[in-house]
Design a protein around this motif. Structure first.
Motif, short mmCIF file in Angstrom:
data_model
loop_
_atom_site.label_atom_id
_atom_site.label_comp_id
_atom_site.label_asym_id
_atom_site.label_seq_id
_atom_site.Cartn_x
_atom_site.Cartn_y
_atom_site.Cartn_z
N ARG A 270 -15.49 -11.32 -6.25
CA ARG A 270 -14.79 -10.19 -7.14
C ARG A 270 -15.38 -8.83 -6.48
N VAL A 271 -16.51 -8.81 -6.08
CA VAL A 271 -17.40 -7.57 -5.49
C VAL A 271 -16.40 -7.15 -4.18
N ALA A 272 -16.23 -8.30 -3.28
CA ALA A 272 -15.67 -8.21 -2.04
C ALA A 272 -13.99 -7.84 -2.11
N THR A 273 -13.47 -8.44 -3.19
CA THR A 273 -12.04 -8.19 -3.44
C THR A 273 -11.86 -6.62 -3.81
N VAL A 274 -12.45 -6.20 -4.85
CA VAL A 274 -12.61 -4.71 -5.49
C VAL A 274 -12.71 -3.87 -4.48
N ASN A 275 -13.73 -4.27 -3.50
CA ASN A 275 -14.13 -3.25 -2.45
C ASN A 275 -13.02 -3.03 -1.51
N GLN B 208 -8.25 0.15 -14.67
CA GLN B 208 -9.41 0.93 -14.26
C GLN B 208 -9.30 1.64 -13.04
N LEU B 209 -7.98 1.37 -12.50
CA LEU B 209 -7.64 2.04 -11.18
C LEU B 209 -7.15 3.25 -11.28
N PRO B 210 -7.27 4.33 -10.43
CA PRO B 210 -6.56 5.57 -10.29
C PRO B 210 -5.14 5.21 -10.07
N ALA B 211 -4.18 6.19 -9.76
CA ALA B 211 -3.11 6.25 -9.39
C ALA B 211 -3.24 5.49 -7.83
N VAL B 212 -2.38 4.64 -7.57
CA VAL B 212 -2.17 3.80 -6.43
C VAL B 212 -1.41 4.45 -5.62
N PRO B 213 -1.67 4.99 -4.18
CA PRO B 213 -0.65 5.58 -3.39
C PRO B 213 0.26 4.30 -2.66
N ALA B 214 1.45 4.89 -2.65
CA ALA B 214 2.61 3.89 -2.14
C ALA B 214 2.27 2.92 -1.07
N SER B 215 1.53 3.72 -0.06
CA SER B 215 1.03 2.95 1.41
C SER B 215 -0.06 1.84 1.00
N ALA B 216 -0.65 1.75 -0.10
CA ALA B 216 -1.78 1.05 -0.48
C ALA B 216 -1.22 -0.01 -1.61
N LYS B 217 0.27 0.07 -2.14
CA LYS B 217 0.42 -0.52 -3.21
C LYS B 217 0.43 -2.03 -2.99
N ALA B 218 0.98 -2.31 -1.64
CA ALA B 218 1.15 -3.88 -1.44
C ALA B 218 -0.19 -4.46 -1.30
N GLU B 219 -1.07 -3.93 -0.74
CA GLU B 219 -2.48 -4.59 -0.41
C GLU B 219 -3.21 -4.53 -1.81
N VAL B 220 -3.12 -3.58 -2.49
CA VAL B 220 -3.99 -3.54 -3.69
C VAL B 220 -3.18 -4.67 -4.84
N ASP B 221 -2.08 -4.77 -4.92
CA ASP B 221 -1.32 -5.85 -5.58
C ASP B 221 -1.74 -7.35 -5.10
N ARG B 222 -1.81 -7.44 -3.87
CA ARG B 222 -2.26 -8.74 -3.36
C ARG B 222 -3.91 -8.96 -3.69
N ASN B 223 -4.56 -8.07 -3.60
CA ASN B 223 -5.76 -8.16 -4.01
C ASN B 223 -6.00 -8.41 -5.75
N LEU B 224 -5.15 -7.63 -6.29
CA LEU B 224 -5.30 -7.80 -7.88
C LEU B 224 -5.00 -9.30 -8.23
N THR B 225 -3.97 -9.85 -7.37
CA THR B 225 -3.36 -11.41 -7.59
C THR B 225 -4.64 -12.05 -7.34
N LEU B 226 -5.25 -11.62 -6.33
CA LEU B 226 -6.49 -12.60 -5.67
C LEU B 226 -7.53 -12.78 -6.85
N LEU B 227 -7.42 -11.58 -7.30
CA LEU B 227 -8.74 -11.33 -8.75
C LEU B 227 -8.24 -12.47 -9.80
N ASP B 228 -6.99 -12.44 -10.04
CA ASP B 228 -6.67 -13.45 -11.09
C ASP B 228 -6.82 -14.96 -10.65
N THR B 229 -6.47 -15.08 -9.36
CA THR B 229 -6.68 -16.45 -8.76
C THR B 229 -8.01 -16.72 -8.68
N GLN B 230 -8.77 -16.03 -8.46
CA GLN B 230 -10.53 -16.36 -8.39
C GLN B 230 -10.85 -16.65 -9.85
#
Length: 148
Positions: free
Chosen positions: A117-122, A63-85
């Motif tokens: 998940r709300v905090a992570t998605v935010n 459901q995410l729009p295109a992720v800018p390269a500058s945000a990719k690492a942080e977004v990936d880290r939080n997506l992994t956190l969602l899986d862990t949760q």
């Protein structure tokens, strides 16, 4: 050279020994209760507890729009956190079968999972919003459900 224990040490040993016996007795009683064994059936009427089911959550990644390269690492880290949760919530669900009342899963597992998940998605939305348009409505993807 034998040394006598002071009076308070003897009481402490007796108290610890008594507490261990009570804990062990409670464990044995709880084990029989969970297994469903009764004295009437001579242990032959054990029942199987129903499976806990699984928790499913909406896929945030798709459901995410295109992720800018500058945000990719942080977004990936939080997506992994969602899986862990989600994985931790499913483990907790399996480990607590039969505990609590009718609202136990909602109050002890699904509710806290939604809050995390709300905090992570935010955080994901904020990371994207630093260099592109901040995505709106991602928090609607935070709620998860129990499927049997």
């Amino acid at each position: 050279m034998s040394r006598a224990l002071p009076k308070y040490n003897k009481r402490r040993v007796a108290f610890i020994g008594g507490a261990a016996a009570v804990a062990l007795s409670g464990t044995v009683i709880a084990g029989f209760a969970l297994a469903g064994e009764t004295s009437e059936g001579n242990g032959n009427s054990a029942r199987t507890l129903a499976g806990p089911g699984t928790i499913s959550c909406p896929d945030v990644r798709s459901q995410l729009p295109a992720v800018p390269a500058s945000a990719k690492a942080e977004v990936d880290r939080n997506l992994t956190l969602l899986d862990t949760q989600l994985r931790e919530a499913n483990t907790r669900l399996a480990d607590t079968v039969g505990q609590g009342g009718p609202d136990f899963v909602q109050n002890a597992i699904l509710g806290p999972l939604k809050d995390k998940r709300v905090a992570t998605v935010n955080r994901i939305a904020t990371a994207i919003g630093r260099t592109a348009a901040k995505p709106q409505g991602l928090d609607t993807l935070a709620a998860c459900t129990l499927t049997k």
